[in-house]
Design a protein around this motif. Sequence first.
Motif, PDB file in Angstrom:
ATOM      1  N   HIS A  74      27.256  23.586  60.603  1.00 58.04           N
ATOM      2  CA  HIS A  74      26.502  22.596  61.376  1.00 58.04           C
ATOM      3  C   HIS A  74      27.136  22.432  62.753  1.00 58.04           C
ATOM      4  O   HIS A  74      28.343  22.615  62.920  1.00 58.04           O
ATOM      5  N   ASN A  86      26.289  19.565  64.720  1.00 61.11           N
ATOM      6  CA  ASN A  86      26.431  18.121  64.904  1.00 61.11           C
ATOM      7  C   ASN A  86      26.411  17.435  63.541  1.00 61.11           C
ATOM      8  O   ASN A  86      25.623  17.797  62.663  1.00 61.11           O
ATOM      9  N   THR A  90      25.675  14.138  61.367  1.00 58.79           N
ATOM     10  CA  THR A  90      24.853  12.924  61.441  1.00 58.79           C
ATOM     11  C   THR A  90      25.727  11.683  61.452  1.00 58.79           C
ATOM     12  O   THR A  90      26.593  11.495  60.586  1.00 58.79           O
ATOM     13  N   GLU A 106      18.503  12.767  63.682  1.00 58.56           N
ATOM     14  CA  GLU A 106      19.322  12.451  64.840  1.00 58.56           C
ATOM     15  C   GLU A 106      19.487  13.667  65.741  1.00 58.56           C
ATOM     16  O   GLU A 106      19.508  13.553  66.968  1.00 58.56           O
ATOM     17  N   PHE A 107      19.618  14.850  65.111  1.00 56.39           N
ATOM     18  CA  PHE A 107      19.763  16.098  65.856  1.00 56.39           C
ATOM     19  C   PHE A 107      18.782  17.123  65.290  1.00 56.39           C
ATOM     20  O   PHE A 107      18.641  17.247  64.070  1.00 56.39           O
ATOM     21  N   ASP A 108      18.154  17.872  66.174  1.00 60.00           N
ATOM     22  CA  ASP A 108      17.196  18.877  65.723  1.00 60.00           C
ATOM     23  C   ASP A 108      17.874  19.879  64.797  1.00 60.00           C
ATOM     24  O   ASP A 108      18.990  20.343  65.042  1.00 60.00           O
ATOM     25  N   GLN A 109      17.154  20.244  63.760  1.00 61.48           N
ATOM     26  CA  GLN A 109      17.549  21.291  62.812  1.00 61.48           C
ATOM     27  C   GLN A 109      18.825  20.952  62.041  1.00 61.48           C
ATOM     28  O   GLN A 109      19.426  21.828  61.434  1.00 61.48           O
ATOM     29  N   GLU A 110      19.240  19.684  62.054  1.00 58.36           N
ATOM     30  CA  GLU A 110      20.443  19.300  61.322  1.00 58.36           C
ATOM     31  C   GLU A 110      20.096  18.405  60.144  1.00 58.36           C
ATOM     32  O   GLU A 110      19.192  17.564  60.231  1.00 58.36           O
TER      33      GLU A 110
END
Length: 564
Positions: free
Chosen positions: A99, A101, A103, A111-115
């Motif tokens: 990953h 980022n 969460t 909160e973050f795209d694709q995470e």
Amino acid sequence: MNVAEYVVKFLVSKGVGDVFGIPGGVILDFLYALEATPGIEAHLSSHEQGAVLEACGYAQAESSLGVAYCTRGPGVTNAVTGIAEAFSESVPIIVLTSHANRTQNPGMRFEFDQELDPVPLVANITKYAVQIEDPEDVCRELEYAWQQAVTGRKGPVLLDFASALWKREVTITDTDIAAEDPDGTVVYTNTVNYVMERLEKVKRPVILAGDGLRQAGACRYIRELAERLRIPVISSRGAQDVISGFPLYYGYIGSHGIRYSNFILEKSDFILSLGNRMSFPPASESFRSAIENKCVIRLDIDEREFEREIPGAINFTVEISAFLKEFLKYRKNQSYEEWISVCDRLKKELRDKDLNEAVYKITQIFQSMSSDILIVSDVGNNEFWVSRAYEYSGICNRILYSKSFGTLGCAIGKAIGACYYTQRPVLCIVGDQGIQLNIQELQMIGQAQLPVLILIVNNHSSGMIRSRERVKYNARYVHTTPDSGYGHPEFEFIARAYNIPYYTWSDFEKKLVEEEIREWTGPGMIELEVDMEVDLQPGLPLGNTCQNLEPALPEEQYAFLDQL
């Protein structure tokens, strides 16, 4: 040494030579470390589910460790079915992901795209899952995860690395984490004594073998024990290769089991269950008579399995291999020759029952191929025909099933992984529906020209569900027949698209007859067409005793066998 290099070298040290996955931005540093390290090779899958299933086949082939990798977000969610397959089948694999980022605000949808945090996603289908953020944790977490995967009741683990870690220098720490190895000398001796005492009081004992015997590396011990004590052995369907070819093995039990196996279970007065989950419902009228009023002893490494209560059963949590070694120290031989003669008579009378065109033709392939070729079966009616053909043919080859989770479409991925591990040809048997779930993995077979021979058992329907619809909805079919929405592609064109030679059954049968094919050096696809009306038989209707399968035996024959 950076973290990516350390992880790769760790895998090599554990005997891993092949890793399966699909690149993604957060996992690239790990992929390039793989490419730069001798003794290990990365293979490009076409779907993350396929990659994890390939790792499963790699691990199942010889009880080794399988490894798959995937990128964040949808890469992880795509992998989940394969992870669940590994968990339900007790297959030791490591799934590596990463990953960018982490969460911080779990209340936010994204909160973050694709995470996403994969740990809660896989918490119930892994033995261990963790996110790793600090290089000081890498050695300890990697060692711990590996031990979790390969010890006790084996299974999958997942490690989710922060992508920023891959290039950082690893902090080498003491990773000597002791695996839990039960000191069972007294316990096992008491268990052995208990079992022996019970055996001295019974006349018709059986050993009920499960896949736990293979997981424990105990196949040779069970053969020695059965021979010394002269006890018949039956098994679950998924464990039929654990002791196949052994003179005292009498097939697999179940609601679609071998008739003589179910008869033997019913007529026994003692059941020693070794690494077998005994997963039939205890309240089932069909199996209640097979277990009540007799001594049942269950031995398993996973004490949680005993939460499925079998009335009257005595349960022992043991490491099966250690238990059997202890058991074999006893020199006293037993003899149940009268009981064995009954088992032999049942097998002789019922061996040729419940055979159909598909079983005969699969048997023909089985009997033509060498004994070291591994077989992989998919899910559906085809797997039951494969099981019956395996028993009927008398072969001893290793065979892989999706026993518990029933992952339709698992066979191609597992066949690829098994092929890479064994470096031998593999026979993959799949239905016309199952092949479509992971058909994209044919790319790896065709591109690498792997010696995977794919037998498509094509009954032009979703046969197993069609059978249920016929009974439950009076033959009003939905999505199971060509007239109700089901369909499949022209497999000859599919084979050509993936650079795989294609054969009709008549073409291939001619090769079997004329050339005595025992193995193959490249890929192939055979289409075996089976009439849609060929159903899954025998079956066990609700309420019947487990030996009273349908289609029913002639009354006189059933009465004769019942009184043996």
